[in-house]
Design a protein around this motif. Structure first.
Motif, short mmCIF file in Angstrom:
data_model
loop_
_atom_site.label_atom_id
_atom_site.label_comp_id
_atom_site.label_asym_id
_atom_site.label_seq_id
_atom_site.Cartn_x
_atom_site.Cartn_y
_atom_site.Cartn_z
N VAL A 73 0.84 -1.20 0.00
CA VAL A 73 0.00 0.00 0.00
C VAL A 73 0.87 1.25 0.00
N PHE A 74 0.59 2.16 -0.93
CA PHE A 74 1.24 3.46 -0.95
C PHE A 74 0.22 4.49 -1.40
N SER A 75 0.55 5.75 -1.23
CA SER A 75 -0.41 6.80 -1.57
C SER A 75 0.27 7.93 -2.30
N PHE A 76 -0.30 8.32 -3.45
CA PHE A 76 0.19 9.49 -4.16
C PHE A 76 -0.08 10.77 -3.39
N GLU A 77 -0.98 10.70 -2.40
CA GLU A 77 -1.34 11.88 -1.62
C GLU A 77 -0.31 12.16 -0.52
N GLU A 78 0.62 11.24 -0.30
CA GLU A 78 1.63 11.45 0.73
C GLU A 78 2.44 12.71 0.43
N LYS A 79 2.78 13.46 1.45
CA LYS A 79 3.55 14.68 1.29
C LYS A 79 4.90 14.37 0.63
N ASN A 80 5.23 15.13 -0.41
CA ASN A 80 6.49 14.97 -1.14
C ASN A 80 6.66 13.57 -1.73
N PHE A 81 5.55 12.96 -2.17
CA PHE A 81 5.62 11.58 -2.67
C PHE A 81 6.61 11.46 -3.82
N PHE A 82 6.48 12.33 -4.83
CA PHE A 82 7.31 12.20 -6.02
C PHE A 82 8.77 12.56 -5.73
N LEU A 83 8.99 13.51 -4.83
CA LEU A 83 10.36 13.83 -4.43
C LEU A 83 10.99 12.65 -3.69
N ASN A 84 10.22 12.03 -2.78
CA ASN A 84 10.73 10.86 -2.06
C ASN A 84 10.98 9.70 -3.01
N PHE A 85 10.09 9.54 -4.00
CA PHE A 85 10.27 8.49 -5.00
C PHE A 85 11.57 8.70 -5.76
N ALA A 86 11.83 9.94 -6.19
CA ALA A 86 13.05 10.24 -6.94
C ALA A 86 14.30 10.01 -6.09
N ARG A 87 14.21 10.27 -4.81
CA ARG A 87 15.36 10.11 -3.93
C ARG A 87 15.52 8.69 -3.41
N GLY A 88 14.59 7.80 -3.74
CA GLY A 88 14.67 6.42 -3.28
C GLY A 88 14.22 6.25 -1.85
N ARG A 89 13.30 7.10 -1.40
CA ARG A 89 12.78 7.02 -0.03
C ARG A 89 11.28 6.81 -0.06
N MET A 90 10.86 5.73 -0.65
CA MET A 90 9.43 5.45 -0.79
C MET A 90 8.90 4.80 0.49
N HIS A 91 7.71 5.23 0.90
CA HIS A 91 7.10 4.73 2.13
C HIS A 91 5.90 3.86 1.78
N TYR A 92 5.95 2.62 2.20
CA TYR A 92 4.85 1.68 1.97
C TYR A 92 4.26 1.24 3.30
N LEU A 93 3.06 0.62 3.23
CA LEU A 93 2.34 0.20 4.43
C LEU A 93 1.83 -1.22 4.27
N ILE A 94 1.62 -1.89 5.40
CA ILE A 94 0.87 -3.14 5.42
C ILE A 94 -0.61 -2.81 5.55
N ASP A 95 -1.45 -3.65 4.96
CA ASP A 95 -2.89 -3.44 5.04
C ASP A 95 -3.56 -4.81 5.14
N ALA A 96 -4.78 -4.83 5.66
CA ALA A 96 -5.56 -6.07 5.76
C ALA A 96 -6.93 -5.84 5.15
N GLU A 97 -7.34 -6.74 4.27
CA GLU A 97 -8.63 -6.64 3.60
C GLU A 97 -9.30 -8.00 3.59
N PRO A 98 -10.65 -8.05 3.56
CA PRO A 98 -11.33 -9.33 3.38
C PRO A 98 -10.84 -10.00 2.09
N THR A 99 -10.58 -11.28 2.16
CA THR A 99 -10.02 -12.00 1.02
C THR A 99 -10.88 -11.85 -0.22
#
Length: 404
Positions: A73-99
């Motif tokens: 899980v990641f979000s384009f709405e995260e602050k400075n997402f594209f800057l972090n992506f370019a710098r190699g500092r991408m933030h991802y998350l674990i999530d749980a959903e009904p199968t």
């Protein structure tokens, strides 16, 4: 209390206990009631889906509740997402959903869905469940994503390995991988040739080291295949497969990535010879075309060099560090933009531009020698075959103008 009252109270307590058990869910079910599966989703059509995806499914056999845990899980709405992506500092998350919700999404997209039942003891299943729920807490949910060593699949792999006490890692590190990071990347991205070429150009020697099966299981498809080779103790002095069963829940309806990485040497070598031939022919017969094509090559070579330098010096994309392609494409190319434009009229190179040209030819020679010497890691033959004839054609025409 009469005997009848006691019997009635006992019956009520039993009924109440049965109702509570029936309403139990994955979060508090005993380990004996938990089924653990690895769910593998095939590659999608969008470029960020080409590597595939996977999840851990926990199923409570009493209540029937099924939950998928995934780390993608990641979000384009995260602050400075594209800057972090370019710098190699991408933030991802674990999530749980009904199968059902999770799997239906991939089925509707035409991507394959495969379930592998994992053979865990009740204690191991409960420990895995507890770890996943601990990981879901807001303070533990995020992680710094890396395409090769810390992604949504390696997190799933590591969680299963943790529950099994390291059995998966012990087994897979003893098995050789089938491809390198570069080969797997080129293979999976071959449906988007322009992106495939950009990634191949930007990858450094890190991407060419031989892998074992543990490292190669950064891909969902490879993890799925590798787990078939893992065995565990059966409790009777023997062994049994880790994967109890494997079922294809939904077939793939999209184009399948090739089994092997395409060989880029021939197409890039032909492209280099073709550009060099056009440059030489245009230099004699159509100097304007010669200048435009030559400047276009120099502009792209310079921009590619700037990008590779930035990736090496200012980002955490370690797979792009120390890229030998900098010897082929680098910011020196910008020096000849104006001299090449003037060369169409036979004007001489300045001593400065001539010296830079000699330096570039020396860099080409070093790139060639590095590749021919034993122990070379980076496999950039396609780009050497592309760049060499182009640079030689430009150098010959520029040097010729200098002596006219």
């Amino acid at each position: 209390m009469t005997l009848a009252s006691r019997l009635l109270l006992t019956f009520a307590l039993i009924l109440c206990s049965a109702c509570i058990t029936a309403r139990a869910d994955v979060g508090d079910a005993p380990g004996a009631n938990l089924e653990v599966s690895l769910i593998t989703y095939g590659p999608g059509e969008i470029y960020w889906e080409r590597f595939g995806h996977d999840a851990i499914e926990l199923r409570d056999t009493v209540s029937g509740e099924e939950v998928d845990f995934n780390y993608g899980v990641f979000s384009f709405e995260e602050k400075n997402f594209f800057l972090n992506f370019a710098r190699g500092r991408m933030h991802y998350l674990i999530d749980a959903e009904p199968t059902t919700d999770e799997e239906n999404f991939y089925k509707e997209a035409g991507r394959s869905v495969t379930r592998q039942r994992i053979n865990l003891t009740p204690a191991q299943a409960a420990a895995l469940r507890d770890f996943l729920f601990w990981n879901l807490r807001p303070e533990n949910a995020g992680y710094n994503y890396d395409y090769y060593i810390d992604n949504c699949t390696t997190r799933v792999r590591d969680a299963l390995d943790r529950a099994l006490g390291g059995i998966i890692k012990t087994r897979l590190t003893s098995l050789p991988g089938s491809m390198t990071y570069r080969q797997q990347t080129v293979r999976l991205m071959s449906a988007q040739p322009w992106l495939m070429l950009i990634l191949d150009l930007g990858l450094g020697p890190y991407a060419d080291h031989p892998l074992n099966a543990w490292q190669e299981s950064f891909l969902p498809e490879e993890l799925q295949k590798s787990l078939r080779n893992v065995t565990i103790a059966d409790g009777r002095g023997g062994t049994q497969p880790l994967v109890q069963s494997e079922d294809l829940l939904s077939p793939n309806r999209l184009s399948v990535p090739p089994a092997a990485a395409p060989d880029l040497r021939i197409p890039l070598g032909i492209a280099g010879l073709l550009i060099a031939g056009i440059l030489l022919l245009a230099w004699r017969r159509a100097t304007l075309i010669y200048a435009v094509l030559g400047n276009l090559f120099l502009l792209l070579a310079g921009l590619a060099g700037v990008l590779m330098l930035l990736l090496w010096t200012l980002t955490e994309h370690h797979s792009a560090w120390a890229n030998a392609n900098l010897l082929l494409f680098n910011p020196l190319a910008f020096i000849w933009l104006r001299p090449l434009w003037r060369a169409r009229r036979g004007m001489q190179l300045s001593p400065y531009a001539n010296g830079a040209l000699v330096l570039q030819l020396v860099a080409l020679l070093i790139a060639l020698l590095l590749h021919l010497l034993p122990g070379t890691v980076q496999q950039n033959q396609p780009w050497i075959l592309f760049a060499l004839p182009c640079w030689l054609a430009l150098a010959w025409t520029l040097r010729h103008n200098r002596h006219t």
